[in-house]
Design an enzyme around this catalytic site. Structure first.
Site, PDB file in Angstrom:
ATOM      1  N   ASP A  89      -3.578   2.710   7.772  1.00 35.64           N
ATOM      2  CA  ASP A  89      -2.404   2.334   6.976  1.00 35.64           C
ATOM      3  C   ASP A  89      -1.930   0.914   7.305  1.00 35.64           C
ATOM      4  OD1 ASP A  89      -0.319   2.813   5.168  1.00 35.64           O
ATOM      5  OD2 ASP A  89      -0.066   4.869   5.864  1.00 35.64           O
ATOM      6  N   ASP A 123       1.726   4.053  -3.280  1.00 32.78           N
ATOM      7  CA  ASP A 123       1.479   5.503  -3.276  1.00 32.78           C
ATOM      8  C   ASP A 123       1.652   6.148  -4.650  1.00 32.78           C
ATOM      9  OD1 ASP A 123       1.362   5.012  -0.591  1.00 32.78           O
ATOM     10  OD2 ASP A 123       2.637   6.698  -0.029  1.00 32.78           O
ATOM     11  N   LYS A 125      -8.495   6.848   8.104  1.00 29.85           N
ATOM     12  CA  LYS A 125      -7.593   6.275   7.091  1.00 29.85           C
ATOM     13  C   LYS A 125      -6.649   5.349   7.843  1.00 29.85           C
ATOM     14  CE  LYS A 125      -3.824   7.515   3.934  1.00 29.85           C
ATOM     15  NZ  LYS A 125      -3.204   8.599   3.135  1.00 29.85           N
TER      16      LYS A 125
HETATM   17  C1  GAL Z   1       1.695   5.666   3.340  1.00 33.01           C
HETATM   18  C2  GAL Z   1       0.338   5.994   2.745  1.00 33.01           C
HETATM   19  C3  GAL Z   1       0.324   7.465   2.405  1.00 33.01           C
HETATM   20  C4  GAL Z   1       0.541   8.270   3.678  1.00 33.01           C
HETATM   21  C5  GAL Z   1       1.844   7.829   4.358  1.00 33.01           C
HETATM   22  C6  GAL Z   1       2.006   8.463   5.733  1.00 33.01           C
HETATM   23  O1  GAL Z   1       1.762   4.323   3.654  1.00 33.01           O
HETATM   24  O2  GAL Z   1       0.107   5.206   1.617  1.00 33.01           O
HETATM   25  O3  GAL Z   1      -0.906   7.810   1.805  1.00 33.01           O
HETATM   26  O4  GAL Z   1      -0.547   8.100   4.539  1.00 33.01           O
HETATM   27  O5  GAL Z   1       1.889   6.431   4.522  1.00 33.01           O
HETATM   28  O6  GAL Z   1       3.174   8.060   6.362  1.00 33.01           O
END
Ligand code: GAL
Length: 507
Positions: free
Chosen positions: A166, A226, A164
């Site tokens: 970011d 989110d 994943k």
């Molecule tokens: C956000 C992401 C979330 C989570 C979070 C962790 O940017 O969209 O799903 O991974 O960061 O800090």
């Protein structure tokens, strides 16, 4: 016997030619294989399923949380429904060593990441890792920008199966599609270079329209800011209600994310999916029927399904939602397509000032159609759809022609009719329920490791079809009606009444 027009026979023959073998499950890799379909790395031809710790635990991660969760998922039958990735989110490292490699936090992961991966693999699960295409992750841990190959090599050496990736602290390398594409492409190539199959899941929140470019370099991309555990409460931090969106923000409700899908559903395809974000079912912010809407609408739109709650304290009702095989078979359909919203009307606003009803429909690989009657308004309503609504798109591609489907009868199956009772789900949680194997005739439970969803559908497995609740057609104005409670959805699969066999088999 179904009557076939010449055009439909020709189309079916063409499909047979291009797709001569049905999809099947590769028991060695756990991947669904759809001959003829592909993705940039050959992975994820149907949306990924699993668990991610972020929604429920944020930075409170450690090795026993991951392994205990995986064990519970095996025991509860969730792995065998397809939820096989355990994704570790942010906050797992302590920095880089003198040679530039990331170091896992030894207090959180005393046995090391390779041990976590090995243990997950021994349970038939897979291991997902998290980083950011920036100098830091969103939690301010080291990010991978400039270290892509080193990090990919390290994860491959740990036998990681999933990344994943970011978007935080990206040093201004965003703002147009080319900048974002190039930044995410570096990791895509680095992962491929390792030689290990690693599912690549972009998490850039819909920034710079990843649905326009990410399918050539990744397996999924987040299309919104989110999610938060609210059905429809507007929040200023998630300002956009439409896609594309200048500032995706966060604290996006279920209805906000769902409606952002409407212009981009056509971008979902086998191997590359719009990711609507992790599931909130079980986290306590919504009613049971709202969670059913959330799960149903993520499923019909081919979103990845990542459980986002504490599995170790899962209630029977929430296990029953996550475990509905008829809804999972819809999500895992080899078509890999998403639904379209055919109509939307604003009605009966609730205390948030929101309220709408909508019809979403989707074509299935075997010729079935699925539709959702969604009531996000404040009052229960009698809702209906006509055959014309469902097959509208077949009629309007060029000059109007009545779609052939309108002259047929369709049986309507309610995909939530066979939801497990709390009692049955409770017996799974306390370990007294029977195990489900390949030859189960349960109407409520299913084992997709033993028999793929595609095979189960072909064999008319009842657990995958729900219960028959009516018939519609022939005739364009023939309609199906159902009472849909406030903040609820009805989810239905329709099949040609004259046949329970796959069309291809009838040639
Ligand atoms: C956000 C992401 C979330 C989570 C979070 C962790 O940017 O969209 O799903 O991974 O960061 O800090």
């Amino acid at each position: 016997m179904v009557r076939w027009s010449f055009a439909r026979r020709a189309l079916a023959l063409l499909q047979l030619f291009y797709n001569p073998v049905d999809s099947y499950l590769d028991n060695k890799t756990g991947e669904v294989i759809i001959p003829g379909a592909s993705s940039y790395n050959g992975l994820n031809l149907v949306p990924q399923m699993g668990w991610d710790n972020w929604n429920a635990f944020q930075c409170n991660v450690n090795e026993s949380l991951l392994l205990n969760t995986a064990r519970a998922m095996v025991d509860y039958g969730l792995r065998d429904l397809g939820y096989n990735y355990i994704v570790l989110d942010d906050c797992w490292s302590i920095g880089r060593n003198s040679t530039g490699y990331l170091v896992a936090n030894p207090e959180k992961f005393p046995s090391g990441m390779k041990h976590v991966a090995d243990t997950l693999h021994s349970m038939g699960m897979k291991f997902g890792m998290y980083s950011s295409a920036g100098v830091y992750t969103c939690g301010k841990y080291p990010g991978s920008l400039g270290y892509e190959q080193k990090d990919a090599d390290l994860w491959a050496s740990w036998d990681v199966d999933y990344l994943k990736y970011d978007n935080c602290y990206n040093q201004g390398q965003s703002g147009n599609a080319m900048l974002s594409f190039n930044r995410y492409d570096v990791m895509s190539k680095a992962l491929n270079k390792t030689g290990r199959p690693i599912l690549y899941s972009l998490c850039n929140w819909g920034d710079d329209n990843p649905f326009d470019w990410a399918y050539t370099i990744s397996n999924s991309w987040r299309m919104s800011g989110d999610v938060y555990d609210s059905f429809n409460r507007p929040d200023s931090r998630c300002p956009c209600t439409e896609t594309p969106c200048a500032w995706p923000g966060y604290h996006c409700s279920i209805m906000n994310i769902l409606n952002k899908m409407t212009p981009i559903t056509s971008r979902s395809q086998p191997g590359a999916f719009n990711d609507m974000d992790m599931l909130e079912v079980g986290n306590g912010g919504q009613s049971d029927s709202e969670y059913v809407v959330h799960f149903s609408m993520w499923a019909i739109n081919s979103s990845p399904l990542l459980i986002g709650t504490n599995v170790l304290t899962l209630s029977p009702a929430n296990l029953a939602i996550y475990s509905n095989p008829a809804v999972l078979a819809l999500n895992q359909d080899p078509s890999g397509s998403a639904a379209v919203r055919k109509w939307q009307y604003f009605v009966n606003p609730d205390e948030t000032g929101e309220g709408e009803i909508a019809l979403w429909t989707r074509s299935m690989d075997n010729g079935d159609q699925v539709f959702a009657l969604l009531n996000a308004g404040n009052l229960s309503m009698m809702m209906n759809t006509t055959l014309y609504d469902i097959f509208l798109d077949d009629a309007t591609a060029g000059a109007y022609q009545a779609p052939p489907e309108l002259s047929e009868s369709w049986d309507v199956y309610d995909l939530w009719a066979n939801r497990m009772s709390d009692e049955e789900a409770g017996s799974i949680i306390n370990g007294t329920a029977p195990t489900i194997g390949a030859n189960s005739n349960s109407t409520t439970r299913y084992n997709a490791t033993a028999t793929s969803y595609a095979d189960g559908l072909m064999n008319n497995n009842t657990a995958l079809y729900g219960s028959k609740v009516g018939t519609i057609g022939p005739g364009s104005q023939s309609r199906f009606s159902a009472m849909i409670d406030r903040h609820s959805a009805g989810l239905y699969r329709i099949r040609q009444a004259s046949s329970t066999m796959r069309k291809r088999d009838e040639l």
